[in-house]
Design a protein around this motif. Structure first.
Motif, mmCIF file in Angstrom:
data_model
loop_
_atom_site.group_PDB
_atom_site.id
_atom_site.type_symbol
_atom_site.label_atom_id
_atom_site.label_comp_id
_atom_site.label_asym_id
_atom_site.label_seq_id
_atom_site.Cartn_x
_atom_site.Cartn_y
_atom_site.Cartn_z
ATOM 1 N N GLU A 68 1.553 10.126 1.684
ATOM 2 C CA GLU A 68 0.396 9.975 0.799
ATOM 3 C C GLU A 68 -0.187 8.575 0.940
ATOM 4 O O GLU A 68 0.557 7.601 1.051
ATOM 5 C CB GLU A 68 0.807 10.200 -0.652
ATOM 6 C CG GLU A 68 1.262 11.616 -0.927
ATOM 7 C CD GLU A 68 1.596 11.836 -2.384
ATOM 8 O OE1 GLU A 68 0.910 11.265 -3.250
ATOM 9 O OE2 GLU A 68 2.556 12.564 -2.639
ATOM 10 N N LEU A 69 -1.509 8.505 0.923
ATOM 11 C CA LEU A 69 -2.219 7.232 0.958
ATOM 12 C C LEU A 69 -3.156 7.175 -0.235
ATOM 13 O O LEU A 69 -3.791 8.178 -0.579
ATOM 14 C CB LEU A 69 -3.091 7.104 2.214
ATOM 15 C CG LEU A 69 -2.441 6.689 3.507
ATOM 16 C CD1 LEU A 69 -1.645 7.811 4.087
ATOM 17 C CD2 LEU A 69 -3.505 6.239 4.461
ATOM 18 N N VAL A 70 -3.244 5.999 -0.824
ATOM 19 C CA VAL A 70 -4.214 5.749 -1.888
ATOM 20 C C VAL A 70 -4.887 4.425 -1.545
ATOM 21 O O VAL A 70 -4.220 3.455 -1.193
ATOM 22 C CB VAL A 70 -3.545 5.666 -3.273
ATOM 23 C CG1 VAL A 70 -4.587 5.401 -4.352
ATOM 24 C CG2 VAL A 70 -2.768 6.937 -3.584
ATOM 25 N N LEU A 71 -6.221 4.405 -1.625
ATOM 26 C CA LEU A 71 -7.005 3.211 -1.354
ATOM 27 C C LEU A 71 -7.932 2.969 -2.531
ATOM 28 O O LEU A 71 -8.606 3.893 -2.985
ATOM 29 C CB LEU A 71 -7.821 3.410 -0.061
ATOM 30 C CG LEU A 71 -8.707 2.246 0.361
ATOM 31 C CD1 LEU A 71 -7.865 1.065 0.847
ATOM 32 C CD2 LEU A 71 -9.676 2.693 1.455
ATOM 33 N N TRP A 72 -7.963 1.719 -3.010
ATOM 34 C CA TRP A 72 -8.840 1.410 -4.129
ATOM 35 C C TRP A 72 -9.163 -0.087 -4.149
ATOM 36 O O TRP A 72 -8.345 -0.901 -3.754
ATOM 37 C CB TRP A 72 -8.228 1.842 -5.455
ATOM 38 C CG TRP A 72 -7.049 1.041 -5.927
ATOM 39 C CD1 TRP A 72 -7.058 0.082 -6.897
ATOM 40 C CD2 TRP A 72 -5.693 1.129 -5.475
ATOM 41 N NE1 TRP A 72 -5.796 -0.436 -7.063
ATOM 42 C CE2 TRP A 72 -4.940 0.191 -6.205
ATOM 43 C CE3 TRP A 72 -5.032 1.897 -4.510
ATOM 44 C CZ2 TRP A 72 -3.582 -0.003 -6.008
ATOM 45 C CZ3 TRP A 72 -3.673 1.708 -4.314
ATOM 46 C CH2 TRP A 72 -2.967 0.784 -5.054
ATOM 47 N N ALA A 81 -1.862 1.888 -0.697
ATOM 48 C CA ALA A 81 -0.486 2.312 -0.983
ATOM 49 C C ALA A 81 -0.159 3.474 -0.064
ATOM 50 O O ALA A 81 -0.897 4.456 -0.006
ATOM 51 C CB ALA A 81 -0.343 2.738 -2.442
ATOM 52 N N VAL A 82 0.921 3.347 0.681
ATOM 53 C CA VAL A 82 1.402 4.404 1.562
ATOM 54 C C VAL A 82 2.768 4.826 1.051
ATOM 55 O O VAL A 82 3.670 3.994 0.924
ATOM 56 C CB VAL A 82 1.476 3.938 3.032
ATOM 57 C CG1 VAL A 82 2.034 5.041 3.913
ATOM 58 C CG2 VAL A 82 0.093 3.512 3.519
ATOM 59 N N THR A 121 -1.095 -9.889 0.011
ATOM 60 C CA THR A 121 0.174 -9.677 -0.681
ATOM 61 C C THR A 121 0.630 -8.254 -0.420
ATOM 62 O O THR A 121 -0.196 -7.387 -0.125
ATOM 63 C CB THR A 121 0.040 -9.948 -2.205
ATOM 64 O OG1 THR A 121 1.324 -9.878 -2.816
ATOM 65 C CG2 THR A 121 -0.922 -8.980 -2.861
ATOM 66 N N TRP A 122 1.935 -8.000 -0.501
ATOM 67 C CA TRP A 122 2.450 -6.648 -0.340
ATOM 68 C C TRP A 122 3.801 -6.550 -1.026
ATOM 69 O O TRP A 122 4.463 -7.552 -1.284
ATOM 70 C CB TRP A 122 2.527 -6.227 1.122
ATOM 71 C CG TRP A 122 3.550 -6.947 1.960
ATOM 72 C CD1 TRP A 122 3.422 -8.173 2.527
ATOM 73 C CD2 TRP A 122 4.846 -6.464 2.316
ATOM 74 N NE1 TRP A 122 4.552 -8.494 3.219
ATOM 75 C CE2 TRP A 122 5.442 -7.459 3.109
ATOM 76 C CE3 TRP A 122 5.552 -5.299 2.054
ATOM 77 C CZ2 TRP A 122 6.725 -7.328 3.633
ATOM 78 C CZ3 TRP A 122 6.825 -5.163 2.587
ATOM 79 C CH2 TRP A 122 7.401 -6.170 3.358
ATOM 80 N N THR A 123 4.178 -5.324 -1.354
ATOM 81 C CA THR A 123 5.454 -5.090 -2.010
ATOM 82 C C THR A 123 5.919 -3.672 -1.724
ATOM 83 O O THR A 123 5.138 -2.836 -1.256
ATOM 84 C CB THR A 123 5.350 -5.325 -3.534
ATOM 85 O OG1 THR A 123 6.661 -5.304 -4.106
ATOM 86 C CG2 THR A 123 4.476 -4.271 -4.204
ATOM 87 N N ARG A 130 10.765 10.586 -6.472
ATOM 88 C CA ARG A 130 11.565 10.339 -5.275
ATOM 89 C C ARG A 130 10.664 9.701 -4.238
ATOM 90 O O ARG A 130 9.474 9.974 -4.166
ATOM 91 C CB ARG A 130 12.213 11.638 -4.805
ATOM 92 C CG ARG A 130 11.714 12.225 -3.554
ATOM 93 C CD ARG A 130 12.344 13.561 -3.213
ATOM 94 N NE ARG A 130 11.336 14.325 -2.515
ATOM 95 C CZ ARG A 130 11.475 14.787 -1.287
ATOM 96 N NH1 ARG A 130 12.585 14.628 -0.655
ATOM 97 N NH2 ARG A 130 10.504 15.437 -0.715
ATOM 98 N N GLY A 131 11.255 8.850 -3.428
ATOM 99 C CA GLY A 131 10.496 8.236 -2.360
ATOM 100 C C GLY A 131 10.174 6.779 -2.609
ATOM 101 O O GLY A 131 10.628 6.172 -3.576
ATOM 102 N N THR A 132 9.369 6.243 -1.707
ATOM 103 C CA THR A 132 9.039 4.824 -1.694
ATOM 104 C C THR A 132 7.555 4.655 -1.419
ATOM 105 O O THR A 132 6.981 5.422 -0.658
ATOM 106 C CB THR A 132 9.834 4.115 -0.570
ATOM 107 O OG1 THR A 132 11.216 4.372 -0.765
ATOM 108 C CG2 THR A 132 9.593 2.628 -0.566
ATOM 109 N N SER A 133 6.964 3.646 -2.022
ATOM 110 C CA SER A 133 5.582 3.265 -1.734
ATOM 111 C C SER A 133 5.557 1.820 -1.274
ATOM 112 O O SER A 133 6.216 0.963 -1.860
ATOM 113 C CB SER A 133 4.694 3.380 -2.974
ATOM 114 O OG SER A 133 4.588 4.702 -3.406
ATOM 115 N N VAL A 134 4.803 1.568 -0.218
ATOM 116 C CA VAL A 134 4.509 0.196 0.193
ATOM 117 C C VAL A 134 3.056 -0.028 -0.176
ATOM 118 O O VAL A 134 2.173 0.740 0.208
ATOM 119 C CB VAL A 134 4.737 -0.023 1.698
ATOM 120 C CG1 VAL A 134 4.360 -1.443 2.090
ATOM 121 C CG2 VAL A 134 6.184 0.277 2.079
ATOM 122 N N VAL A 135 2.826 -1.075 -0.958
ATOM 123 C CA VAL A 135 1.481 -1.404 -1.430
ATOM 124 C C VAL A 135 1.078 -2.738 -0.828
ATOM 125 O O VAL A 135 1.823 -3.719 -0.940
ATOM 126 C CB VAL A 135 1.432 -1.483 -2.981
ATOM 127 C CG1 VAL A 135 0.021 -1.784 -3.457
ATOM 128 C CG2 VAL A 135 1.973 -0.223 -3.607
#
Length: 144
Positions: A68-72, A81-82, A121-123, A130-135
């Motif tokens: 999943e991708l979110v762009l804003w 966010a991936v 910046t990223w985190t 469940r799962g992980t997001s890299v923002v």
């Protein structure tokens, strides 16, 4: 009256290598025309690296799992966010994605180094279920 923020753009792609290109194209197409020259290349590269990592390290079944991708835009940044459904494959640094120190002859292990250099910046965040997001955030010029 308060300004209504833009609604984030959201995509879901199969956990397949062909999705990297599709994700990069989707992100580029969603940027306003005046931001494409400034942010398009960097956001495209961030998208490629993060989607590739999510597919390689956070999915198990190409035919079932989704990235999943979110762009804003917010606070002077474009945020990407991936997210993947897993917490890492066994033998591939299972758990939280971390910066690596690859040997010069290594063919991989440089993706997050690139993300670290490109992003303002990223985190890494665990997902609620469940799962992980890299923002990652890229700043854009005021009035741009």
């Amino acid at each position: 009256m308060s300004e209504i923020p833009l609604v984030p753009v959201h995509w879901r792609f199969p956990a397949h290598p062909a999705s990297v290109r599709r994700a990069r194209q989707a992100v580029a197409a969603s940027l306003p025309d005046d931001f494409r020259p400034q942010l398009g290349d960097d956001l495209g590269l961030l998208t490629s690296e993060l989607v590739t990592n999510a597919i390689r390290h956070g999915t198990w079944r190409e035919d079932e799992d989704r990235i999943e991708l979110v762009l804003w835009p917010a606070d002077g940044h474009y945020w990407l966010a991936v997210s993947d459904p897993g917490s890492g494959k066994a033998g591939h640094g299972a758990g939280k994605p971390q910066l690596a120190c690859p040997k010069p002859e290594s063919e991989g292990g440089r993706g997050l180094i690139l993300v670290d250099r490109l992003a303002t910046t990223w985190t890494v965040r665990p997902r609620p279920t469940r799962g992980t997001s890299v923002v990652a955030g890229l700043s854009f010029p005021p009035g741009g």
